[in-house]
Scaffold this motif. Sequence first.
Motif, PDB file in Angstrom:
ATOM      1  N   LEU A 222    -120.382  80.194 -96.277  1.00  0.00           N
ATOM      2  CA  LEU A 222    -120.663  78.774 -96.480  1.00  0.00           C
ATOM      3  C   LEU A 222    -122.146  78.548 -96.776  1.00  0.00           C
ATOM      4  CD1 LEU A 222    -118.413  77.159 -93.720  1.00  0.00           C
ATOM      5  CD2 LEU A 222    -118.007  77.201 -96.196  1.00  0.00           C
ATOM      6  N   GLU A 223    -123.024  79.308 -96.129  1.00  0.00           N
ATOM      7  CA  GLU A 223    -124.454  79.181 -96.436  1.00  0.00           C
ATOM      8  C   GLU A 223    -124.729  79.586 -97.879  1.00  0.00           C
ATOM      9  OE1 GLU A 223    -128.887  80.343 -94.768  1.00  0.00           O
ATOM     10  OE2 GLU A 223    -127.121  81.136 -93.758  1.00  0.00           O
ATOM     11  N   HIS A 224    -124.054  80.642 -98.319  1.00  0.00           N
ATOM     12  CA  HIS A 224    -124.222  81.064 -99.716  1.00  0.00           C
ATOM     13  C   HIS A 224    -123.733  79.973-100.661  1.00  0.00           C
ATOM     14  CE1 HIS A 224    -122.918  83.087-103.492  1.00  0.00           C
ATOM     15  NE2 HIS A 224    -124.072  83.714-103.339  1.00  0.00           N
TER      16      HIS A 224
ATOM     17  N   GLN B 273    -103.007  74.848-104.297  1.00  0.00           N
ATOM     18  CA  GLN B 273    -103.312  73.461-103.966  1.00  0.00           C
ATOM     19  C   GLN B 273    -104.522  73.373-103.056  1.00  0.00           C
ATOM     20  OE1 GLN B 273     -99.970  71.316-102.606  1.00  0.00           O
ATOM     21  NE2 GLN B 273    -101.107  69.531-101.925  1.00  0.00           N
ATOM     22  N   THR B 274    -105.404  72.405-103.335  1.00  0.00           N
ATOM     23  CA  THR B 274    -106.566  72.191-102.489  1.00  0.00           C
ATOM     24  C   THR B 274    -106.132  71.639-101.140  1.00  0.00           C
ATOM     25  OG1 THR B 274    -107.851  71.680-104.448  1.00  0.00           O
ATOM     26  CG2 THR B 274    -108.795  71.023-102.332  1.00  0.00           C
ATOM     27  N   ILE B 275    -106.779  72.119-100.075  1.00  0.00           N
ATOM     28  CA  ILE B 275    -106.472  71.653 -98.725  1.00  0.00           C
ATOM     29  C   ILE B 275    -107.703  70.961 -98.166  1.00  0.00           C
ATOM     30  CG2 ILE B 275    -105.893  72.360 -96.384  1.00  0.00           C
ATOM     31  CD1 ILE B 275    -104.366  74.658 -97.571  1.00  0.00           C
TER      32      ILE B 275
ATOM     33  N   LYS C  63    -115.757  78.458-105.418  1.00  0.00           N
ATOM     34  CA  LYS C  63    -116.673  77.321-105.342  1.00  0.00           C
ATOM     35  C   LYS C  63    -116.240  76.306-104.282  1.00  0.00           C
ATOM     36  CE  LYS C  63    -118.268  78.103-110.041  1.00  0.00           C
ATOM     37  NZ  LYS C  63    -118.509  77.550-111.395  1.00  0.00           N
ATOM     38  N   ASP C  64    -116.112  75.025-104.646  1.00  0.00           N
ATOM     39  CA  ASP C  64    -115.815  73.997-103.651  1.00  0.00           C
ATOM     40  C   ASP C  64    -114.465  74.227-102.986  1.00  0.00           C
ATOM     41  OD1 ASP C  64    -118.193  72.781-104.228  1.00  0.00           O
ATOM     42  OD2 ASP C  64    -117.332  71.152-105.431  1.00  0.00           O
TER      43      ASP C  64
ATOM     44  N   ALA D 260    -124.170  69.159 -95.655  1.00  0.00           N
ATOM     45  CA  ALA D 260    -124.109  69.380 -97.105  1.00  0.00           C
ATOM     46  C   ALA D 260    -122.670  69.474 -97.594  1.00  0.00           C
ATOM     47  CB  ALA D 260    -124.880  70.659 -97.459  1.00  0.00           C
ATOM     48  N   LEU D 261    -121.787  69.956 -96.730  1.00  0.00           N
ATOM     49  CA  LEU D 261    -120.378  70.102 -97.080  1.00  0.00           C
ATOM     50  C   LEU D 261    -119.557  68.850 -96.785  1.00  0.00           C
ATOM     51  CD1 LEU D 261    -119.891  73.682 -95.594  1.00  0.00           C
ATOM     52  CD2 LEU D 261    -119.797  73.107 -98.034  1.00  0.00           C
TER      53      LEU D 261
END
Length: 329
Positions: free
Chosen positions: A312-314, A2-4, A55-56, A101-102
């Motif tokens: 996160l930069e990647h 599950q996405t958090i 990914k996201d 960006a995030l």
Amino acid sequence: MQTITPTKTQNLPQLTHARNEGMALDLDWVAGVQANTSAIERRAATLPGRRSVKKDYQAAWLCKAISCIDLTTLSGDDTAGRVQRLCAKARQPVRPDLLAALGMEGLTVGAVCVYHDMVETAVRALDGSGIPVAAVSTGFPAGLSPLHLRLAEIGESVAAGAREIDIVISRRHVLTQNWQALYDETRQMRAACGAAHMKAILATGELGTLRNVARASYVCMMAGADFIKTSTGKEPVNATLPVTLTMIRAIRDYRDRTGIKVGYKPAGGISKAKDALVYLSLMRDELGLPWVQPDLFRFGASSLLGDIERQLEHHVTGAYSAANRHAMG
């Protein structure tokens, strides 16, 4: 998995959950606690390959990991300048352009953890941020100073502004199975903390067996620990997945029997973003979503943050940068 959604504001555990007031020591309960070491180790060995987020989703989990970090410096050569730089990193753990960006502007770590002598410096440096200061206490890391001095140290740290206290237990009580002594000492430490939130460090690498780890976990929770923590970071073996599985199942059992939620903090040796993801997925699997929030879960770490920032930069740019571009201060 599950996405958090990462949280942007952090709260002290005692502001969002009922305090663990503890209970009378139940020696029958403690004596009945067992740990199937081979089964625990088999389960732990499967964990790194059982969960994968990309990914996201991975970026969201890594931001969640940042919010759960107790950013720590516990070195003999700590200075006011080093602690001030660490606190600046706690306020701004990732470069502003990456957070923008995030969509994670305002993200901070869970707390800053220092020795007592640096508490006032950290409190001043974090003023207005909402980030609490945690102090290691009670003769850290060995916990062998006289009890009255350990209790006095807690009081001094609370008076200096620490809102969380990481106490160390007396390992000898576990090794000699003197559960009453362990309970009595921990209970007095909990009283000395007052309104401050108490994390009990078990120093699991020095307890000998997983059964000892499990029993010590129960006794500390019965004595009123708000969190149980693996290690000081100074032992030869610190946080491991088998120890984590043992401790969080004790937390689950304690919750089921008492209705009280106790937090968990692995510390020592967790330095890679991929390791943080494994720990978060284990907490999610075993205890559920409430235990992947900073009010019930913390990493005791420093270098972990730098590796997460690189990942996160990647994610944002498609390129890795050198680790020295993500220093703690």
